[in-house]
Design a protein around this motif. Structure first.
Motif, PDB file in Angstrom:
ATOM      1  N   GLY A   1       0.805  -1.295   0.010  1.00  0.00           N
ATOM      2  CA  GLY A   1      -0.070  -0.066   0.196  1.00  0.00           C
ATOM      3  C   GLY A   1       0.971   1.162  -0.002  1.00  0.00           C
ATOM      4  N   VAL A   2       2.133   1.133   0.130  1.00  0.00           N
ATOM      5  CA  VAL A   2       3.261   2.178  -0.186  1.00  0.00           C
ATOM      6  C   VAL A   2       4.003   1.943  -1.365  1.00  0.00           C
ATOM      7  N   SER A   3       4.369   3.101  -2.073  1.00  0.00           N
ATOM      8  CA  SER A   3       5.221   3.127  -3.286  1.00  0.00           C
ATOM      9  C   SER A   3       6.238   4.226  -3.207  1.00  0.00           C
ATOM     10  N   ASP A   4       6.502   5.117  -1.993  1.00  0.00           N
ATOM     11  CA  ASP A   4       7.059   5.943  -2.139  1.00  0.00           C
ATOM     12  C   ASP A   4       8.524   5.596  -1.334  1.00  0.00           C
ATOM     13  N   VAL A   5       9.626   5.392  -2.138  1.00  0.00           N
ATOM     14  CA  VAL A   5      11.019   4.909  -1.546  1.00  0.00           C
ATOM     15  C   VAL A   5      11.200   5.915  -0.812  1.00  0.00           C
ATOM     16  N   ASN A   6      10.959   7.209  -0.254  1.00  0.00           N
ATOM     17  CA  ASN A   6      11.301   8.045   0.690  1.00  0.00           C
ATOM     18  C   ASN A   6      10.484   7.786   2.012  1.00  0.00           C
ATOM     19  N   SER A   7       9.539   7.184   1.908  1.00  0.00           N
ATOM     20  CA  SER A   7       8.912   6.743   3.048  1.00  0.00           C
ATOM     21  C   SER A   7       9.554   6.280   4.153  1.00  0.00           C
ATOM     22  N   THR A   8       9.278   6.260   5.330  1.00  0.00           N
ATOM     23  CA  THR A   8       9.861   5.840   6.638  1.00  0.00           C
ATOM     24  C   THR A   8       9.331   4.414   6.923  1.00  0.00           C
ATOM     25  N   ALA A   9       8.612   3.951   6.059  1.00  0.00           N
ATOM     26  CA  ALA A   9       7.782   2.911   6.444  1.00  0.00           C
ATOM     27  C   ALA A   9       8.822   1.495   6.491  1.00  0.00           C
ATOM     28  N   CYS A  10      10.072   1.502   6.137  1.00  0.00           N
ATOM     29  CA  CYS A  10      10.997   0.529   6.154  1.00  0.00           C
ATOM     30  C   CYS A  10      11.938   0.701   7.483  1.00  0.00           C
ATOM     31  N   ASP A  11      12.016   1.724   7.808  1.00  0.00           N
ATOM     32  CA  ASP A  11      12.906   1.899   8.911  1.00  0.00           C
ATOM     33  C   ASP A  11      12.690   0.983   9.945  1.00  0.00           C
ATOM     34  N   LYS A  12      11.604   0.300  10.655  1.00  0.00           N
ATOM     35  CA  LYS A  12      11.664  -0.584  11.594  1.00  0.00           C
ATOM     36  C   LYS A  12      12.171  -1.771  11.114  1.00  0.00           C
ATOM     37  N   PHE A  13      12.370  -2.010   9.885  1.00  0.00           N
ATOM     38  CA  PHE A  13      13.249  -3.274   9.620  1.00  0.00           C
ATOM     39  C   PHE A  13      14.699  -3.305   9.458  1.00  0.00           C
ATOM     40  N   PHE A  14      15.235  -2.154   9.455  1.00  0.00           N
ATOM     41  CA  PHE A  14      16.816  -2.002   9.536  1.00  0.00           C
ATOM     42  C   PHE A  14      17.427  -2.073  10.935  1.00  0.00           C
ATOM     43  N   LYS A  15      18.483  -2.530  11.089  1.00  0.00           N
ATOM     44  CA  LYS A  15      19.152  -2.538  12.339  1.00  0.00           C
ATOM     45  C   LYS A  15      20.068  -1.572  12.122  1.00  0.00           C
ATOM     46  N   GLU A  16      20.776  -0.765  13.272  1.00  0.00           N
ATOM     47  CA  GLU A  16      21.493   0.420  13.103  1.00  0.00           C
ATOM     48  C   GLU A  16      22.787  -0.040  12.635  1.00  0.00           C
ATOM     49  N   GLY A  17      23.317   0.914  11.674  1.00  0.00           N
ATOM     50  CA  GLY A  17      24.605   0.437  10.897  1.00  0.00           C
ATOM     51  C   GLY A  17      24.335  -0.943   9.676  1.00  0.00           C
ATOM     52  N   GLU A  18      23.125  -1.172   9.741  1.00  0.00           N
ATOM     53  CA  GLU A  18      22.951  -2.488   8.597  1.00  0.00           C
ATOM     54  C   GLU A  18      22.843  -1.601   7.236  1.00  0.00           C
ATOM     55  N   GLU A  19      23.441  -2.223   6.334  1.00  0.00           N
ATOM     56  CA  GLU A  19      23.390  -1.520   4.771  1.00  0.00           C
ATOM     57  C   GLU A  19      22.411  -2.113   4.125  1.00  0.00           C
ATOM     58  N   GLY A  20      21.422  -1.237   3.485  1.00  0.00           N
ATOM     59  CA  GLY A  20      20.191  -1.702   3.021  1.00  0.00           C
ATOM     60  C   GLY A  20      19.580  -0.821   1.947  1.00  0.00           C
ATOM     61  N   ALA A  21      18.508  -0.982   1.416  1.00  0.00           N
ATOM     62  CA  ALA A  21      17.985  -0.159   0.474  1.00  0.00           C
ATOM     63  C   ALA A  21      16.365  -0.568   0.453  1.00  0.00           C
ATOM     64  N   VAL A  22      15.758   0.342  -0.338  1.00  0.00           N
ATOM     65  CA  VAL A  22      14.180   0.129  -0.394  1.00  0.00           C
ATOM     66  C   VAL A  22      13.965   0.242  -1.723  1.00  0.00           C
ATOM     67  N   LEU A  23      13.229  -0.945  -2.141  1.00  0.00           N
ATOM     68  CA  LEU A  23      12.903  -1.030  -3.757  1.00  0.00           C
ATOM     69  C   LEU A  23      11.502  -0.777  -3.689  1.00  0.00           C
ATOM     70  N   SER A  24      10.750  -0.104  -4.826  1.00  0.00           N
ATOM     71  CA  SER A  24       9.169   0.165  -4.741  1.00  0.00           C
ATOM     72  C   SER A  24       8.575  -0.320  -6.166  1.00  0.00           C
ATOM     73  N   SER A  25       7.440  -0.469  -5.921  1.00  0.00           N
ATOM     74  CA  SER A  25       6.686  -1.009  -7.196  1.00  0.00           C
ATOM     75  C   SER A  25       5.238  -0.107  -7.083  1.00  0.00           C
ATOM     76  N   ASP A  26       4.908   0.446  -8.266  1.00  0.00           N
ATOM     77  CA  ASP A  26       3.591   1.005  -8.235  1.00  0.00           C
ATOM     78  C   ASP A  26       2.470   0.205  -8.765  1.00  0.00           C
ATOM     79  N   LYS A  27       2.750  -0.915  -9.069  1.00  0.00           N
ATOM     80  CA  LYS A  27       1.745  -1.849  -9.399  1.00  0.00           C
ATOM     81  C   LYS A  27       0.538  -1.961  -8.415  1.00  0.00           C
ATOM     82  N   GLY A  28      -0.519  -1.953  -8.982  1.00  0.00           N
ATOM     83  CA  GLY A  28      -1.731  -2.319  -8.028  1.00  0.00           C
ATOM     84  C   GLY A  28      -1.624  -0.973  -6.919  1.00  0.00           C
ATOM     85  N   LYS A  29      -1.872  -1.323  -5.560  1.00  0.00           N
ATOM     86  CA  LYS A  29      -1.762  -0.251  -4.598  1.00  0.00           C
ATOM     87  C   LYS A  29      -0.231   0.135  -4.350  1.00  0.00           C
ATOM     88  N   GLY A  30       0.601  -0.637  -4.803  1.00  0.00           N
ATOM     89  CA  GLY A  30       2.025  -0.436  -4.730  1.00  0.00           C
ATOM     90  C   GLY A  30       2.407  -1.222  -3.320  1.00  0.00           C
TER      91      GLY A  30
END
Length: 124
Positions: A87-116
């Motif tokens: 339901g979110v497709s904005d990569v600048n959203s903070t929705a993924c922040d809760k999944f990352f541990k401090e110092g962990e290297e990661g990224a956010v991929l998005s899709s706007d298909k359907g509801k995103g």
């Protein structure tokens, strides 16, 4: 002498030709639109634990990336999905922040298909 067959007027011929052209345009539009609507999304079924391959290095900024689900044993597997937010497709959203541990290297991929959706991924 039998009566002559009525002649089609020039206006009717033009309308017939325009009608055929309009039908062709509508059919072409439907085919293109349907093909676009049915285009597959290679990460649509991605879930936590899946591995993702990308065609280019991800940056801190939003960028178009061709990503797909691959076997985690594959040399193409660059990221592991650690979270998914529907339901979110904005990569600048903070929705993924809760999944990352401090110092962990990661990224956010998005899709706007359907509801995103967002895929929260960490470097493998």
């Amino acid at each position: 002498m039998p009566p002559a067959a009525p002649k089609k007027s020039a206006g009717k011929k033009v309308l017939s030709i325009l009608g055929v052209i309009a039908v062709i345009i509508v059919i072409a539009g439907l085919k293109f639109g349907l093909r676009t609507a049915l285009a597959s999304d290679p990460t649509e079924d991605a879930k936590v634990g899946d591995c993702i391959s990308v065609n280019s290095a991800l940056k801190d900024e939003a960028s178009d990336t061709d990503a797909k689900i691959v076997e985690c044993s594959s040399s193409d597997a660059k990221f592991t999905v650690i979270g998914r937010v529907d339901g979110v497709s904005d990569v600048n959203s903070t929705a993924c922040d809760k999944f990352f541990k401090e110092g962990e290297e990661g990224a956010v991929l998005s899709s706007d298909k359907g509801k995103g959706y967002l895929l929260c991924v960490k470097t493998k």
